[in-house]
Design a protein around this motif. Structure first.
Motif, PDB file in Angstrom:
ATOM      1  N   GLN A 221       7.750  -8.490  -9.594  1.00 33.84           N
ATOM      2  CA  GLN A 221       7.384  -7.208  -8.999  1.00 33.84           C
ATOM      3  C   GLN A 221       6.311  -7.397  -7.933  1.00 33.84           C
TER       4      GLN A 221
ATOM      5  N   GLU B  17       6.653  -6.523  -4.037  1.00 27.92           N
ATOM      6  CA  GLU B  17       5.699  -5.662  -3.322  1.00 27.92           C
ATOM      7  C   GLU B  17       5.148  -6.376  -2.089  1.00 27.92           C
ATOM      8  N   GLN B  18       4.893  -7.687  -2.214  1.00 24.38           N
ATOM      9  CA  GLN B  18       4.381  -8.447  -1.074  1.00 24.38           C
ATOM     10  C   GLN B  18       5.426  -8.481   0.043  1.00 24.38           C
TER      11      GLN B  18
ATOM     12  N   ARG C  95       7.800  -6.306   0.538  1.00 26.65           N
ATOM     13  CA  ARG C  95       7.871  -4.953   1.119  1.00 26.65           C
ATOM     14  C   ARG C  95       6.739  -4.711   2.107  1.00 26.65           C
ATOM     15  N   GLU C  96       5.521  -5.153   1.756  1.00 30.76           N
ATOM     16  CA  GLU C  96       4.378  -4.972   2.649  1.00 30.76           C
ATOM     17  C   GLU C  96       4.572  -5.782   3.933  1.00 30.76           C
TER      18      GLU C  96
END
Length: 100
Positions: A54, A58-59, A61-62
Motif C-alpha cells: 500500500q 501511494e508513492q 500515485r504521488e
C-alpha cells in the motif's frame, strides 16, 4: 520391553498410562499453541506485506501526480510559447501588409 516394566499387558486399551495421556494432552496443547503462533505470525507477515504494498502504491500515485502536474505545466508553457510566436508572426504579417 519397556511396556512390560509398567506392568501393563499388551491390550491396546491399556498401552497408554494416565501419565502418558497427560503428556499427550499437553503435547497436543503445545502443538495447538504452536499452530496458533504460526498462524498469528503468518497473519502479521501478510499484514506487513500489504502495508508495504500500500505504501509503495501511494508513492507511485504521488509520483504520477507530480509527473502529471509537471506535464501540464510544460503543456501550458508550450501553449503560451505558441501563442506568443503566433502573435509575433501576426505582427510581422501585419507590418508587411502595411508596407505593401
Amino acid at each position: 520391553a519397556p511396556r512390560e516394566a509398567d506392568g501393563l499387558d499388551g491390550d491396546p486399551a491399556q498401552r497408554t498410562s494416565p501419565i502418558e495421556l497427560g503428556r499427550l494432552d499437553s503435547s497436543e496443547e503445545a502443538a495447538e499453541a504452536l499452530r496458533d503462533e504460526i498462524a498469528r505470525e503468518l497473519r502479521e507477515a501478510e499484514a506487513a506485506k500489504q502495508a508495504k504494498q500500500q505504501a509503495a502504491l501511494e508513492q507511485v500515485r504521488e509520483e504520477l501526480r507530480v509527473a502529471t502536474e509537471r506535464n501540464l505545466d510544460l503543456e501550458r508553457q508550450v501553449a503560451e510559447g505558441q501563442r506568443g510566436e503566433a502573435a509575433r508572426l501576426e505582427g510581422l504579417l501585419e507590418a508587411k501588409r502595411l508596407q505593401a
